[in-house]
Design a protein around this motif. Structure first.
Motif, PDB file in Angstrom:
ATOM      1  N   ASN A  17       7.104   3.118  -1.121  1.00 53.21           N
ATOM      2  CA  ASN A  17       5.722   3.155  -0.623  1.00 53.21           C
ATOM      3  C   ASN A  17       5.148   4.568  -0.575  1.00 53.21           C
ATOM      4  O   ASN A  17       4.003   4.757  -0.176  1.00 53.21           O
ATOM      5  N   PHE A  18       5.958   5.578  -0.961  1.00 56.82           N
ATOM      6  CA  PHE A  18       5.464   6.952  -0.986  1.00 56.82           C
ATOM      7  C   PHE A  18       4.490   7.089  -2.139  1.00 56.82           C
ATOM      8  O   PHE A  18       4.784   6.758  -3.282  1.00 56.82           O
ATOM      9  N   GLU A  20      11.536  10.213   1.388  1.00 56.79           N
ATOM     10  CA  GLU A  20      12.747   9.459   1.713  1.00 56.79           C
ATOM     11  C   GLU A  20      12.437   8.320   2.677  1.00 56.79           C
ATOM     12  O   GLU A  20      12.907   7.202   2.497  1.00 56.79           O
ATOM     13  N   GLU A  21      11.651   8.609   3.706  1.00 56.15           N
ATOM     14  CA  GLU A  21      11.310   7.595   4.702  1.00 56.15           C
ATOM     15  C   GLU A  21      10.469   6.467   4.111  1.00 56.15           C
ATOM     16  O   GLU A  21      10.683   5.298   4.404  1.00 56.15           O
ATOM     17  N   ASP A  22       9.488   6.834   3.286  1.00 55.84           N
ATOM     18  CA  ASP A  22       8.567   5.842   2.735  1.00 55.84           C
ATOM     19  C   ASP A  22       9.168   5.059   1.570  1.00 55.84           C
ATOM     20  O   ASP A  22       8.704   3.957   1.272  1.00 55.84           O
ATOM     21  N   GLY A  23      10.151   5.638   0.899  1.00 58.36           N
ATOM     22  CA  GLY A  23      10.756   4.965  -0.247  1.00 58.36           C
ATOM     23  C   GLY A  23       9.730   4.678  -1.325  1.00 58.36           C
ATOM     24  O   GLY A  23       8.935   5.535  -1.697  1.00 58.36           O
ATOM     25  N   GLU A  47       0.837  -1.188   0.000  1.00 58.04           N
ATOM     26  CA  GLU A  47       0.000   0.000   0.000  1.00 58.04           C
ATOM     27  C   GLU A  47       0.872   1.237   0.000  1.00 58.04           C
ATOM     28  O   GLU A  47       1.901   1.301   0.655  1.00 58.04           O
ATOM     29  N   LYS A  48       0.441   2.245  -0.716  1.00 54.26           N
ATOM     30  CA  LYS A  48       1.158   3.518  -0.778  1.00 54.26           C
ATOM     31  C   LYS A  48       0.729   4.399   0.384  1.00 54.26           C
ATOM     32  O   LYS A  48      -0.407   4.358   0.834  1.00 54.26           O
ATOM     33  N   GLU A  49       1.661   5.184   0.855  1.00 59.27           N
ATOM     34  CA  GLU A  49       1.373   6.166   1.897  1.00 59.27           C
ATOM     35  C   GLU A  49       1.016   7.477   1.204  1.00 59.27           C
ATOM     36  O   GLU A  49       1.837   8.056   0.500  1.00 59.27           O
ATOM     37  N   ASN A  50      -0.212   7.946   1.393  1.00 56.64           N
ATOM     38  CA  ASN A  50      -0.695   9.181   0.785  1.00 56.64           C
ATOM     39  C   ASN A  50      -0.929  10.227   1.862  1.00 56.64           C
ATOM     40  O   ASN A  50      -1.355   9.892   2.971  1.00 56.64           O
ATOM     41  N   TYR A  51      -0.685  11.491   1.504  1.00 58.48           N
ATOM     42  CA  TYR A  51      -0.774  12.580   2.472  1.00 58.48           C
ATOM     43  C   TYR A  51      -1.547  13.750   1.889  1.00 58.48           C
ATOM     44  O   TYR A  51      -1.477  14.016   0.684  1.00 58.48           O
ATOM     45  N   VAL A  52      -2.243  14.475   2.755  1.00 56.80           N
ATOM     46  CA  VAL A  52      -2.921  15.708   2.359  1.00 56.80           C
ATOM     47  C   VAL A  52      -2.761  16.724   3.486  1.00 56.80           C
ATOM     48  O   VAL A  52      -2.882  16.390   4.667  1.00 56.80           O
ATOM     49  N   VAL A  53      -2.434  17.957   3.087  1.00 59.39           N
ATOM     50  CA  VAL A  53      -2.308  19.061   4.036  1.00 59.39           C
ATOM     51  C   VAL A  53      -3.250  20.157   3.584  1.00 59.39           C
ATOM     52  O   VAL A  53      -3.255  20.538   2.414  1.00 59.39           O
ATOM     53  N   LEU A  54      -4.046  20.658   4.505  1.00 55.11           N
ATOM     54  CA  LEU A  54      -4.922  21.793   4.237  1.00 55.11           C
ATOM     55  C   LEU A  54      -4.290  23.003   4.917  1.00 55.11           C
ATOM     56  O   LEU A  54      -4.017  22.958   6.112  1.00 55.11           O
ATOM     57  N   THR A  55      -3.998  24.044   4.133  1.00 52.38           N
ATOM     58  CA  THR A  55      -3.352  25.228   4.703  1.00 52.38           C
ATOM     59  C   THR A  55      -4.099  26.493   4.334  1.00 52.38           C
ATOM     60  O   THR A  55      -4.747  26.564   3.286  1.00 52.38           O
TER      61      THR A  55
END
Length: 138
Positions: free
Chosen positions: A58-59, A53-56, A27-35
């Motif tokens: 999987n990012f 870098e951390e997820d490699g 599974e991929k690690e997905n991110y969302v930021v609301l600013t």
């Protein structure tokens, strides 16, 4: 008989545990930021870089939704170009809140086409969370 029974349980656990582990590992690690503040984009890009870098491998996706009165600043194409370049460099998708654009009188034609516009940034953020995205609002 006990050995046969125990062996069967071990075999079943092995068969059912491995697909679950394999699925979790792919599974991929997905991110969302609301600013609500354009200057926060700088540390957000650094965060995206570190997580990549951390997820490699999987990012997955990293999206930034810009909402609130700060959408007026999206019309400053010269200022925004540096952020657009950094977003591309860090594989970050920039998203503008259509509700905020409307509320603060910003014509969609006046912002860079590199921004994807969603009708409601808050709703979109929640929809991504339902899909498993890790989210933070600043």
């Amino acid at each position: 008989m006990k050995i046969y029974f125990l062996s069967s349980i071990v075999l079943l656990l092995t068969l059912f545990a491995n697909p679950i582990q394999a699925q979790a590992q792919h599974e991929k690690e997905n991110y969302v930021v609301l600013t609500k503040k354009i200057p926060q984009l700088e540390p957000i890009f650094l965060t995206a870089e570190t997580l990549a870098e951390e997820d490699g491998k999987n990012f997955g996706k990293f999206e930034v939704i810009i909402c609130g009165q700060t959408v007026k600043e999206l019309t400053d194409k010269e200022m925004m170009q540096k952020y657009i370049n950094k977003a591309k460099e860090h594989n970050v998708e920039l998203v503008a809140c259509g509700f905020s654009l409307n509320k603060f009188g910003v014509d969609r034609k006046d912002i860079s086409p590199k921004f994807r516009v969603v009708e409601n940034g808050i709703l979109y953020n929640l929809q991504l969370q339902k899909k498993g995205y890790t989210s933070i609002s600043l």
